[in-house]
Design a protein around this motif. Structure first.
Motif, mmCIF file in Angstrom:
data_model
loop_
_atom_site.group_PDB
_atom_site.id
_atom_site.type_symbol
_atom_site.label_atom_id
_atom_site.label_comp_id
_atom_site.label_asym_id
_atom_site.label_seq_id
_atom_site.Cartn_x
_atom_site.Cartn_y
_atom_site.Cartn_z
ATOM 1 N N VAL A 1 40.825 39.577 36.795
ATOM 2 C CA VAL A 1 40.566 40.372 37.639
ATOM 3 C C VAL A 1 39.013 40.103 37.790
ATOM 4 O O VAL A 1 38.348 39.713 36.690
ATOM 5 N N VAL B 1 35.221 40.975 38.620
ATOM 6 C CA VAL B 1 34.354 42.014 39.287
ATOM 7 C C VAL B 1 33.072 41.268 39.960
ATOM 8 O O VAL B 1 32.682 40.473 38.979
ATOM 9 N N LEU C 1 36.282 47.985 34.451
ATOM 10 C CA LEU C 1 37.485 47.942 34.301
ATOM 11 C C LEU C 1 38.132 47.483 32.565
ATOM 12 O O LEU C 1 39.784 48.199 33.066
ATOM 13 N N THR D 1 45.575 46.079 41.494
ATOM 14 C CA THR D 1 45.323 45.780 42.916
ATOM 15 C C THR D 1 43.954 47.778 42.855
ATOM 16 O O THR D 1 43.694 48.033 43.447
ATOM 17 N N CYS E 1 40.933 47.070 41.407
ATOM 18 C CA CYS E 1 40.604 46.623 42.028
ATOM 19 C C CYS E 1 39.497 47.800 43.398
ATOM 20 O O CYS E 1 38.403 47.868 43.978
ATOM 21 N N SER F 1 35.279 43.937 44.086
ATOM 22 C CA SER F 1 36.820 43.599 43.201
ATOM 23 C C SER F 1 37.966 42.723 43.438
ATOM 24 O O SER F 1 38.508 43.382 44.581
ATOM 25 N N ARG F 2 38.181 41.854 42.580
ATOM 26 C CA ARG F 2 39.759 41.379 43.287
ATOM 27 C C ARG F 2 40.832 40.590 42.392
ATOM 28 O O ARG F 2 40.370 40.415 41.632
ATOM 29 N N TYR F 3 41.520 40.749 42.550
ATOM 30 C CA TYR F 3 43.012 40.932 41.384
ATOM 31 C C TYR F 3 43.516 39.262 41.389
ATOM 32 O O TYR F 3 43.792 39.237 42.505
#
Length: 134
Positions: free
Chosen positions: A37, A39, A48, A93, A96, A102-104
């Motif tokens: 992930v 961030v 996270l 997800t 996130c 944030s992105r997976y």
């Protein structure tokens, strides 16, 4: 043809898993699954990482090498199934969605040297170094 965004293609999970099965993956044994992930802030990385640990993952974080932000890697031993991968994707997800920016990025199965979730090679190098540090 446009390249899919990392982590945005759940249908790709089935293709990737089948490719591993076709190459001899033992689907009755546990294997190390890593999820990555991106961030924005160190604080988001700490939060996270803690959420991943609470969910039963071991987790590491490192500063991203190619863009502002941080990368969080969560790992645990799992039997490879499409259902398990889909549930993990949903979990990451959801995490996130609670942290703006944030992105997976996706998942990988195997050793750190096999970590390939469509990331920049410099980010992969930073993640591998963080994994070695523990």
């Amino acid at each position: 043809m446009e390249q899919p965004e990392p982590g945005d293609q759940p249908d790709q999970d089935a293709v990737d898993l089948q490719r591993l099965v076709d190459s001899g993956l033992d689907t009755s044994a546990r294997h190390p699954f890593r999820h990555v992930v991106s961030v924005i802030t160190p604080h988001a990385a700490v939060l996270l990482r803690q959420q991943c640990i609470e969910a039963g993952y071991s987790s590491s974080a490192c500063e991203a090498a190619t863009h502002p932000g941080w990368m969080v890697v969560a790992e645990r031993q799992e039997i490879p199934t499409l259902e398990g991968i889909t549930l993990a994707r949903s979990f990451f997800t959801l995490l996130c969605s609670r942290s703006p920016g944030s992105r997976y990025e996706g998942w990988a199965l195997g050793d750190a040297d096999d970590l390939d979730v469509r990331l920049d090679p410099d980010d992969l190098t930073a993640i591998r170094a963080a994994l070695k540090r523990g």
